[in-house]
Design an enzyme around this catalytic site. Structure first.
Site, mmCIF file in Angstrom:
data_model
loop_
_atom_site.group_PDB
_atom_site.id
_atom_site.type_symbol
_atom_site.label_atom_id
_atom_site.label_comp_id
_atom_site.label_asym_id
_atom_site.label_seq_id
_atom_site.Cartn_x
_atom_site.Cartn_y
_atom_site.Cartn_z
ATOM 1 N N ASP A 60 3.980 4.580 6.901
ATOM 2 C CA ASP A 60 4.891 5.708 7.122
ATOM 3 C C ASP A 60 6.065 5.662 6.148
ATOM 4 O O ASP A 60 6.504 6.694 5.635
ATOM 5 C CB ASP A 60 5.406 5.692 8.559
ATOM 6 C CG ASP A 60 4.289 5.842 9.571
ATOM 7 O OD1 ASP A 60 3.281 6.496 9.250
ATOM 8 O OD2 ASP A 60 4.420 5.294 10.687
ATOM 9 N N SER B 21 9.886 -2.893 3.879
ATOM 10 C CA SER B 21 9.761 -2.631 5.318
ATOM 11 C C SER B 21 8.975 -3.720 6.048
ATOM 12 O O SER B 21 9.272 -4.023 7.203
ATOM 13 C CB SER B 21 9.117 -1.263 5.564
ATOM 14 O OG SER B 21 7.721 -1.295 5.342
ATOM 15 N N GLU C 117 -1.344 12.282 14.588
ATOM 16 C CA GLU C 117 -1.009 11.891 15.959
ATOM 17 C C GLU C 117 -0.628 13.103 16.796
ATOM 18 O O GLU C 117 -0.113 12.941 17.905
ATOM 19 C CB GLU C 117 0.141 10.871 15.969
ATOM 20 C CG GLU C 117 -0.309 9.462 15.640
ATOM 21 C CD GLU C 117 0.785 8.431 15.823
ATOM 22 O OE1 GLU C 117 0.453 7.249 15.927
ATOM 23 O OE2 GLU C 117 1.988 8.793 15.847
ATOM 24 N N THR D 244 -4.074 4.155 -0.125
ATOM 25 C CA THR D 244 -3.129 3.037 -0.036
ATOM 26 C C THR D 244 -3.877 1.761 0.336
ATOM 27 O O THR D 244 -4.802 1.782 1.156
ATOM 28 C CB THR D 244 -2.021 3.320 0.985
ATOM 29 O OG1 THR D 244 -2.615 3.559 2.277
ATOM 30 C CG2 THR D 244 -1.214 4.545 0.583
ATOM 31 N N ASN E 27 -5.483 5.308 4.016
ATOM 32 C CA ASN E 27 -5.649 3.921 3.603
ATOM 33 C C ASN E 27 -7.137 3.694 3.301
ATOM 34 O O ASN E 27 -7.942 4.634 3.367
ATOM 35 C CB ASN E 27 -5.099 2.948 4.658
ATOM 36 C CG ASN E 27 -5.837 3.008 5.987
ATOM 37 O OD1 ASN E 27 -6.994 3.423 6.084
ATOM 38 N ND2 ASN E 27 -5.172 2.589 7.050
#
Length: 301
Positions: free
Chosen positions: A252, A282, A141, A220, A185
């Site tokens: 994250d 999370s 980012e 992932t 991912n």
């Protein structure tokens, strides 16, 4: 001793709207709850690494505005070293507009703002900080030339570089060969490997990425877990199925916990297990940084 982790990446303010479903193009729908919380992939990973027990320094840029000041104060509460965060006049702190559906899925639009000022020249100012790290963790980012610059700098000093390649972009082969670990991912792995077919497995994608020179690869896969391949072994580490409320920041959380656990014991499968557990916790909570668990919560989960 706490592992010395330097995270270089984005800092955003997340504006989150709970919705029944993600709106289609041209569709207006009524939402439910609205939240403003700290976010940004770099910031999320820095917070996760700090809550995992790391000695974290965060290098980023924010606007010289209320959002930027609030972000810095929040990082300090988590024990993060904020001395390398620069306030940029004349531009806003990065902002992410997030719709979160009842299913837990999300759609995100990001206005980078001050994150675009995180340039290689800024990295040169923090050269000594980077070179004193045990591990450097980055994402995409921020300007790609900054990621490339830091990767070369750390590689020359034999400091492990972990890259979470999100949002997905094509990465120069020279840079790929300098990475210690990359954590895409499933979709990012297909793009980076060049295997865009849906029939391509995570194992094939990971192997092709490793063939580009990366020492270790973790793909992932959400609640299914993560597939890893390194110079010693390969295999699947099962995930944990939970009732998802909001998946924002789960990746994250995974990356922040992963680097700390890996720095502690150098055992990649064990680090993935801990990171999977943290990510699972999370997604049962709203928001990116508010959802990140503390290390003691993993023992109770």
């Amino acid at each position: 001793m706490k592992p010395k982790i330097t995270v270089i990446g984005s800092s955003n303010t997340d504006m989150i709207c709970r919705v029944r479903s993600i709106p289609r193009p041209g569709e207006t729908i009524l939402g439910n709850d609205f939240l403003i919380v700290q976010g940004g992939k770099g910031a999320n990973q820095a917070v996760a690494a700090a809550r995992a027990g790391g000695d974290v320094t965060f290098i980023t840029c924010v606007g010289n505005d209320a959002f930027g000041q609030q972000a810095i104060e929040a990082y300090q509460k988590d024990g993060i070293n904020t001395s390398c965060i620069q306030k940029i006049d004349g531009t806003s702190t990065g902002v992410a507009l997030i719709n979160v559906a009842d299913s837990g899925e999300n759609s995100i639009a990001v206005a980078p703002g001050a994150n675009a000022h995180l340039t290689p020249e800024k990295m040169e100012e923090f050269r000594d900080v980077i070179l004193s790290s045990e591990i450097v963790l980055m994402q995409l980012e921020i300007p790609l030339e900054t990621v490339n610059y830091v990767t070369r700098l750390a590689n020359q000093a034999n400091i492990p570089v972990v890259l979470n390649p999100a949002p997905a972009r094509i990465i120069d082969k020279e840079i790929m060969s300098m990475l210690t670990l990359i954590t895409p991912n499933e979709h990012e792995a297909k793009l980076i490997s060049g295997h865009l077919s849906f029939a391509c497995s995570e194992m094939e994608s990971a192997s092709e990425i490793q063939n580009q020179g990366v020492e270790s690869v973790i793909v992932t896969m959400g609640s299914k877990g993560a597939y890893f391949i390194d110079g010693i072994s390969h295999g699947m580490v099962k995930g944990i199925k939970v009732q998802a409320v909001d998946t924002t920041g789960a990746g994250d959380t995974f990356n922040g916990y992963l680097v700390v656990e890996w720095a502690k014991n150098k055992n990649l499968p064990e680090a993935i297990k801990k990171a999977n557990k943290a990510a699972a916790i999370s997604v049962t909570r709203m928001g990116a940084q508010p959802s990140i668990p503390y290390a003691n919560e993993l023992a109770e989960f």
